[in-house]
Design an enzyme around this catalytic site. Structure first.
Site, mmCIF file in Angstrom:
data_model
loop_
_atom_site.group_PDB
_atom_site.id
_atom_site.type_symbol
_atom_site.label_atom_id
_atom_site.label_comp_id
_atom_site.label_asym_id
_atom_site.label_seq_id
_atom_site.Cartn_x
_atom_site.Cartn_y
_atom_site.Cartn_z
ATOM 1 C CG ASP A 106 113.579 -3.598 8.942
ATOM 2 O OD1 ASP A 106 112.326 -3.799 9.077
ATOM 3 O OD2 ASP A 106 113.949 -3.167 8.252
ATOM 4 C CE1 TYR B 217 108.273 5.624 5.449
ATOM 5 C CE2 TYR B 217 109.353 7.566 5.831
ATOM 6 C CZ TYR B 217 108.997 6.506 6.073
ATOM 7 O OH TYR B 217 108.996 6.008 7.557
HETATM 8 MG MG MG Z 1 117.917 -3.018 5.134
#
Ligand code: MG
Ligand code: ADP
Length: 392
Positions: free
Chosen positions: A175, A225
């Site tokens: 990210d 996950y």
């Molecule tokens: Mg975030």
């Protein structure tokens, strides 16, 4: 992009006009992962792109060592002393910029006192990474104020570290990297553990990216996950019967995997590994077809990715599948898939610009009828990474 003039007026009304220092404006985008899901922790590529909307940050130095923090997105305001920056649950969103200040200080940067106003256009908590956006814009701006020319990869790394250590959120680097290093009309081929990367042209022409938010609460994400990660480790361990040196599934080509997959005892584990190996291959194919400007072929790869996440990796769920099915039925859609960890969150679709209105209308209607939930849609283009916008 936010209305900068209106934000400047807001800044002045909060902090006053009287200052010896200039008011500077910085911006960092949100991001979307276009393909390459659940590949990062397997030593494979991801393929994110920065968006044209993100977080705008207005900042002006002040000489008393205080930091003023305000956001147009949240009512909470804080004033803190630059010499005592600490996490406090009660301080809500302001912990994000505090985490960046602290991380910069730990690295020996002398962060000046300043007043800050943020304005975010990214919906929070829906998977477009508003947190990476606010972190990266803050790190970039404060380094600039401290007189440095920030290295964007360093900015990404220190932002990730702040999110991990100050905020206590165990995110990877994708990210922050995409938000820092994004490039207009390019996706980023990125290997998360080595930071090997390449900007790949994404000439969208008459097509737009439409992100659909399922608005589904993601309850089970963490446990599922962890289960998927453990299954990938199990696959590697079984495959060592054939490849004694194997560490990560990403080290195998599709052919190598297919020749050896019977060494994986458990059927479910074998399907998980099949997804990972084929998904990494799809990312590499995506790079090739996009370099040739073949968006239709990329759309097919997006579809293949979703189908594999649904059938082999099993991380989609009824909401994501419903939205993707409805999307693919709209004429003018080249491809549609889930993006992010799955079980909720967002889909991303490649939609002809003339079909966008119909897309939002039809997909929204079908989705509501089948799930009882109301979707949100964001029409996006691929934009640049973090930057200073203007000086005033
Ligand atoms: Mg975030
Ligand atoms: P995501 O990164 O998926 O959007 P997160 O929960 O990781 O979701 O981060 C969202 C949080 O980041 C918000 O709740 C808020 O604390 C902070 N944040 C993001 N953008 C802003 C903004 N413009 N102003 C203030 N805080 C923000």
């Amino acid at each position: 992009m936010a209305d900068i003039q209106a934000l400047k007026e807001r800044f002045i009304s909060l902090y006053g006009a009287d200052s010896a220092f200039p008011l500077r404006v910085f911006h960092a985008p949100g991001r979307v992962n276009l393909i390459g899901e659940h590949t990062d922790y397997n030593g494979g590529y991801v393929f994110p792109a920065a968006l044209t909307f993100g977080t705008t940050m207005l900042v002006r130095e002040r000489s008393d060592g205080q930091v003023g923090l305000a956001s147009t997105n949240f009512p909470l305001r804080k004033q803190i002393s630059i010499s005592s920056v600490a996490f406090d649950t009660e301080d809500g969103w302001t912990n994000y910029p505090k985490g960046i200040i602290r991380e910069l200080q730990l690295r020996g940067v002398s962060v000046p006192g300043c007043d800050i106003l943020y304005s975010g256009a990214i919906p929070n908590g829906s998977g477009l990474s508003s947190s990476a956006s606010i972190e990266v814009v803050t790190a970039f701006a404060l380094l600039t104020l401290a007189g440095q020319t920030p290295d964007k990869i360093e900015v990404a790394l220190l932002s990730q570290k702040a999110e991990n250590e100050f905020m206590g959120v165990q995110c990877g680097i994708m990210d922050q990297f995409a938000v820092a290093m994004g490039k207009k009309e390019h996706a980023i081929l990125l290997m998360c553990d080595t930071l090997e990367y390449k900007h790949v042209p994404f000439r969208s022409g008459e097509y737009r990216l439409v992100i659909g938010n399922t608005n589904k609460q993601r309850g089970l994400v963490d446990s599922k996950y962890n289960e998927r990660r453990a299954q990938c480790e199990q696959a590697v361990s079984d495959l060592r019967a054939k490849f004694p040196e194997l560490r990560l599934l990403g080290q195998l080509t599709r052919d190598q995997f297919n020749g050896a997959k019977h060494a994986i005892a458990d059927d479910t584990v074998r399907r998980r590994a099949q997804h990972v190996v084929e998904e990494i291959d799809r990312v590499l194919q995506s790079m090739k077809v996009l370099e040739q400007g073949d968006l239709a072929a990329f759309g097919q790869l997006m579809n293949g990715s979703h189908d594999s996440l649904r059938d082999l990796y099993e991380v989609t769920g009824v909401e994501l599948d419903t939205m993707v099915d409805a999307a693919r039925r709209v004429p003018g859609v080249l491809g549609s898939r889930m993006t992010g960890a799955g079980f909720g969150g967002c889909t991303v679709s490649l939609v002809h610009r003339d079909a966008v209105e119909r897309f939002i209308d039809e997909v929204g209607r079908v989705y509501r009828a089948k799930t009882g939930l109301t979707a949100d849609f964001y029409v996006c283009d691929i934009g640049d990474g973090v930057q200073e916008l203007t000086t005033a």
